[in-house]
Design a protein around this motif. Structure first.
Motif, PDB file in Angstrom:
ATOM      1  N   ILE A   1       0.248  -1.743  -2.825  1.00  0.00           N
ATOM      2  CA  ILE A   1       1.367  -0.938  -2.157  1.00  0.00           C
ATOM      3  C   ILE A   1       0.724   0.390  -2.210  1.00  0.00           C
ATOM      4  O   ILE A   1       1.050   1.262  -0.921  1.00  0.00           O
ATOM      5  N   ARG A   2       0.219   1.022  -3.150  1.00  0.00           N
ATOM      6  CA  ARG A   2      -0.373   2.299  -3.355  1.00  0.00           C
ATOM      7  C   ARG A   2      -1.513   2.527  -2.235  1.00  0.00           C
ATOM      8  O   ARG A   2      -1.437   3.470  -1.487  1.00  0.00           O
TER       9      ARG A   2
ATOM     10  N   ILE B   1       9.112   9.681   9.589  1.00  0.00           N
ATOM     11  CA  ILE B   1       8.864   8.226   9.384  1.00  0.00           C
ATOM     12  C   ILE B   1       7.881   7.888   8.043  1.00  0.00           C
ATOM     13  O   ILE B   1       8.084   7.177   7.204  1.00  0.00           O
ATOM     14  N   MET B   2       6.778   9.037   8.156  1.00  0.00           N
ATOM     15  CA  MET B   2       5.826   8.995   6.993  1.00  0.00           C
ATOM     16  C   MET B   2       6.636   9.325   5.855  1.00  0.00           C
ATOM     17  O   MET B   2       6.321   8.724   4.588  1.00  0.00           O
ATOM     18  N   LEU B   3       7.513  10.226   5.805  1.00  0.00           N
ATOM     19  CA  LEU B   3       8.175  10.518   4.613  1.00  0.00           C
ATOM     20  C   LEU B   3       9.143   9.503   3.863  1.00  0.00           C
ATOM     21  O   LEU B   3       8.920   8.980   2.896  1.00  0.00           O
ATOM     22  N   VAL B   4       9.792   8.961   4.925  1.00  0.00           N
ATOM     23  CA  VAL B   4      10.788   7.794   4.635  1.00  0.00           C
ATOM     24  C   VAL B   4       9.816   6.717   3.765  1.00  0.00           C
ATOM     25  O   VAL B   4      10.046   5.919   2.954  1.00  0.00           O
TER      26      VAL B   4
ATOM     27  N   ILE C   1       8.384   7.662   0.241  1.00  0.00           N
ATOM     28  CA  ILE C   1       9.487   7.629  -0.495  1.00  0.00           C
ATOM     29  C   ILE C   1       9.988   6.257  -0.976  1.00  0.00           C
ATOM     30  O   ILE C   1       9.934   5.734  -1.922  1.00  0.00           O
ATOM     31  N   GLY C   2      10.005   5.368   0.112  1.00  0.00           N
ATOM     32  CA  GLY C   2      10.380   3.924  -0.056  1.00  0.00           C
ATOM     33  C   GLY C   2       9.433   3.273  -0.873  1.00  0.00           C
ATOM     34  O   GLY C   2       9.734   2.420  -1.824  1.00  0.00           O
ATOM     35  N   MET C   3       8.318   3.335  -0.306  1.00  0.00           N
ATOM     36  CA  MET C   3       7.097   2.682  -1.028  1.00  0.00           C
ATOM     37  C   MET C   3       6.928   3.047  -2.368  1.00  0.00           C
ATOM     38  O   MET C   3       6.434   2.218  -3.401  1.00  0.00           O
ATOM     39  N   THR C   4       6.910   4.350  -2.711  1.00  0.00           N
ATOM     40  CA  THR C   4       6.827   4.851  -3.978  1.00  0.00           C
ATOM     41  C   THR C   4       7.942   4.270  -5.147  1.00  0.00           C
ATOM     42  O   THR C   4       7.766   3.809  -5.957  1.00  0.00           O
ATOM     43  N   LEU C   5       9.204   4.294  -4.682  1.00  0.00           N
ATOM     44  CA  LEU C   5      10.197   3.676  -5.308  1.00  0.00           C
ATOM     45  C   LEU C   5      10.314   2.302  -5.526  1.00  0.00           C
ATOM     46  O   LEU C   5      10.468   1.737  -6.606  1.00  0.00           O
ATOM     47  N   LEU C   6       9.638   1.405  -4.341  1.00  0.00           N
ATOM     48  CA  LEU C   6       9.416   0.134  -4.473  1.00  0.00           C
ATOM     49  C   LEU C   6       8.469  -0.346  -5.715  1.00  0.00           C
ATOM     50  O   LEU C   6       8.503  -1.075  -6.489  1.00  0.00           O
ATOM     51  N   ASN C   7       7.534   0.769  -5.592  1.00  0.00           N
ATOM     52  CA  ASN C   7       6.285   0.371  -6.539  1.00  0.00           C
ATOM     53  C   ASN C   7       6.547   0.469  -7.860  1.00  0.00           C
ATOM     54  O   ASN C   7       5.808   0.182  -8.830  1.00  0.00           O
ATOM     55  N   ARG C   8       7.880   1.016  -8.140  1.00  0.00           N
ATOM     56  CA  ARG C   8       8.162   1.279  -9.586  1.00  0.00           C
ATOM     57  C   ARG C   8       8.661  -0.183 -10.252  1.00  0.00           C
ATOM     58  O   ARG C   8       9.177  -0.033 -11.425  1.00  0.00           O
ATOM     59  N   ARG C   9       8.939  -0.932  -9.306  1.00  0.00           N
ATOM     60  CA  ARG C   9       9.694  -2.327  -9.631  1.00  0.00           C
ATOM     61  C   ARG C   9       8.843  -3.526  -9.200  1.00  0.00           C
ATOM     62  O   ARG C   9       9.307  -4.415  -8.587  1.00  0.00           O
ATOM     63  N   PRO C  10       7.733  -3.782  -9.617  1.00  0.00           N
ATOM     64  CA  PRO C  10       6.783  -4.760  -9.478  1.00  0.00           C
ATOM     65  C   PRO C  10       7.479  -6.220  -9.792  1.00  0.00           C
ATOM     66  O   PRO C  10       7.002  -7.138  -9.465  1.00  0.00           O
ATOM     67  N   ASP C  11       8.423  -6.437 -10.832  1.00  0.00           N
ATOM     68  CA  ASP C  11       9.216  -7.342 -10.975  1.00  0.00           C
ATOM     69  C   ASP C  11       9.981  -7.628 -10.007  1.00  0.00           C
ATOM     70  O   ASP C  11      10.171  -9.185 -10.063  1.00  0.00           O
ATOM     71  N   ILE C  12      10.223  -7.284  -9.018  1.00  0.00           N
ATOM     72  CA  ILE C  12      10.947  -7.804  -7.758  1.00  0.00           C
ATOM     73  C   ILE C  12      10.180  -8.308  -6.640  1.00  0.00           C
ATOM     74  O   ILE C  12      10.399  -8.710  -5.533  1.00  0.00           O
ATOM     75  N   PHE C  13       8.720  -8.193  -6.676  1.00  0.00           N
ATOM     76  CA  PHE C  13       8.041  -8.395  -5.671  1.00  0.00           C
ATOM     77  C   PHE C  13       7.739  -9.948  -5.378  1.00  0.00           C
ATOM     78  O   PHE C  13       8.107 -10.621  -6.477  1.00  0.00           O
ATOM     79  N   ASN C  14       7.240 -10.568  -4.284  1.00  0.00           N
ATOM     80  CA  ASN C  14       6.846 -11.754  -4.098  1.00  0.00           C
ATOM     81  C   ASN C  14       5.471 -11.888  -4.439  1.00  0.00           C
ATOM     82  O   ASN C  14       4.661 -10.965  -4.364  1.00  0.00           O
TER      83      ASN C  14
END
Length: 173
Positions: A109-110, A69-72, A75-88
């Motif tokens: 996020i970090r 679960i930690m790995l998922v 990875i998910g939060m790392t990928l998400l953090n590359r796209r701050p333009d889609i955050f709320n």
């Protein structure tokens, strides 16, 4: 959804350190699970109630569920953090505040990613200790730690984000 600019954000030394530390904790969790597996009994605790008492058990293979679960999440939060333009965001993103808002959100996020790694690591240690010594109870400090790690970064983010509505510089690291 409004079209927001895509910016490339430079990571500060602290950003790089937090990233490195959270990946290191993930690696340590996997190593801990592998090393602990051989000493665990066939049945281990899988859930604790609010009093810190074991209220569910499972096969010792479930020790690998937490690092998975930690790995998922990592990875998910790392990928998400590359796209701050889609955050709320709690404020409207403008040309004047876009950089500050993106910086504040990616830092949130970090830090949350690091907090999740810490909490899951502590839970893994508690599971192993409870499995080996059946009289071990989780302390209330674990629950307080989870609450602290969950809410403090968000509170700091909302304070910083609300102050960064104009052209002010972002002051958090």
């Amino acid at each position: 959804m409004e079209k927001r600019p895509k910016l490339i954000l430079e990571l500060t030394f602290m950003d790089k350190f937090v990233e490195w530390f959270s990946w290191t904790l993930l690696l340590c969790a996997w190593i801990f699970a592998i090393v602990s597996y051989t000493t665990l009994p066939e049945t281990i605790p899988t859930h604790f109630n609010l009093a810190g008492e074991v209220d569910a058990y499972g096969n010792k293979m479930t020790i690998f569920l937490l690092p998975l679960i930690m790995l998922v999440l990592q990875i998910g939060m790392t990928l998400l953090n590359r796209r701050p333009d889609i955050f709320n965001y709690p404020v409207k993103i403008t040309e004047e505040n876009v950089r500050q808002q993106y910086l504040a959100a990616t830092k949130l996020i970090r830090w949350m990613k690091l907090g999740i790694e810490l909490i899951f690591g502590i839970i893994m240690i508690q599971v192993v200790q409870s499995a080996i010594n059946s009289h071990t109870r989780n302390s209330a400090f674990l629950i307080l730690g989870i609450v602290f790690v969950s809410f403090v970064p968000m509170i700091i983010y909302f304070i910083v984000a609300s102050k960064s509505t104009g052209s002010k510089k972002l002051s958090c690291s």
